[in-house]
Design an enzyme around this catalytic site. Sequence first.
Site, PDB file in Angstrom:
ATOM      1  CE  LYS A   1       0.507  -4.699   3.014  1.00 15.94           C
ATOM      2  NZ  LYS A   1       0.368  -6.077   2.452  1.00 15.94           N
TER       3      LYS A   1
ATOM      4  CE1 TYR B   1      -2.878  -2.567   5.779  1.00 15.03           C
ATOM      5  CE2 TYR B   1      -3.216  -0.237   5.335  1.00 15.03           C
ATOM      6  CZ  TYR B   1      -3.045  -1.533   4.887  1.00 15.03           C
ATOM      7  OH  TYR B   1      -3.028  -1.784   3.541  1.00 15.03           O
TER       8      TYR B   1
ATOM      9  CB  THR C   1      -0.903   0.002   1.247  1.00 15.72           C
ATOM     10  OG1 THR C   1      -1.567   1.269   1.368  1.00 15.72           O
ATOM     11  CG2 THR C   1      -0.098  -0.211   2.522  1.00 15.72           C
ATOM     12  CG  ASP C   2      -1.076   4.980  -1.121  1.00 12.82           C
ATOM     13  OD1 ASP C   2      -1.679   4.396  -0.205  1.00 12.82           O
ATOM     14  OD2 ASP C   2      -1.632   5.830  -1.859  1.00 12.82           O
ATOM     15  CD  GLU C   3      -3.461   3.414   4.370  1.00 17.27           C
ATOM     16  OE1 GLU C   3      -3.343   3.583   5.601  1.00 17.27           O
ATOM     17  OE2 GLU C   3      -4.471   2.943   3.836  1.00 17.27           O
TER      18      GLU C   3
END
Length: 344
Positions: free
Chosen positions: A158, A154, A129-131
């Site tokens: 990741k 989260y 993810t870009d998060e």
Amino acid sequence: MKILVTGGAGFIGSAVVRLAIQRGHSIVNLDALTYSANLANVADAARHPNYSFEEADIRDRAALDAIFAAHQPDAVMHLAAESHVDRSIDGPAAFIETNLIGTFNMLEASRAYWQESGKANFRFHHISTDEVFGSLGEDGQFTETTPYDPRSPYSASKAGSDHLVRAWHETYGLPVVLTNCSNNYGPYHFPEKLVPVVILRALAGEPIPVYGDGGNVRDWLYVEDHADALLLVLENGENGRSYNIGGENEARNIDLVRTICAHMDDLRPEGAPHDRLITFVSDRPGHDRRYAIDPKRIRDELGWRPSVTVDEGLRRTVAWYLENRDWWQPLLGRDGVGKRLGQV
């Protein structure tokens, strides 16, 4: 190609399964069938002779070894993950166990299989993810070289899984590719995420919650475009390289919600105008202000661009939910759905 897809009963994973089967690949769908999984997502694909299903948990190394031995895949697409930020605030342990320990087990099982099978073209594709990159200001975009700066349990889990994948490539030579995507939306999206929440609240005539002032910006990627990009990277991406996948559709949350309401007004005029239901609620802790993806690498190296604009994709998504009550209605009773999560 025979592809082992982890999390293939989830939102993005099922889109990959459906598209891969359409394109003639053989699929082994490995899923633990946790709260957000739904085998109805792959019901059509499951009728195909090239589809197999294995109910297993990626934290169970013995089960993984048995699945590799039984199916002898040519590649892995690792999508299985805990992914809801609000749930990670309430219960971070599950995110560490699945996203970190689970990814470790997948890497070790893949490495053992790759070394023993002698498959020269084996590849492990890690979907992230870009998060992991944190929050942007008003300007700039995430690139593949942006420093990691996760802000939630989260995104931290990741980020850790991304680092593990790179380490297994550098240390053991495991053939890998990585992708980091922007916010996905589309059919079969579990009804705790923003887009389906807005659609289903509008349909029910209930308040539509918008965090903070609604000014948080995301880059929105139609899930079927994402699945197309993922298969392209698996087949043609450079070994050891990462690719950012974005929709080129930045929008403030409040504008996204209003667009959904406008499509609801048009497609289901009962209760219009639906934007009267918008209700601002207290923001969640550590809410990143803006994400934006620079997709130059995947565009220039692999020739991929998204095919669906956010307005077109939202209209398709609204129409799909209106036409598929039998899919989403049973999911409303699952744990945590419809409740406000992620409050400290």
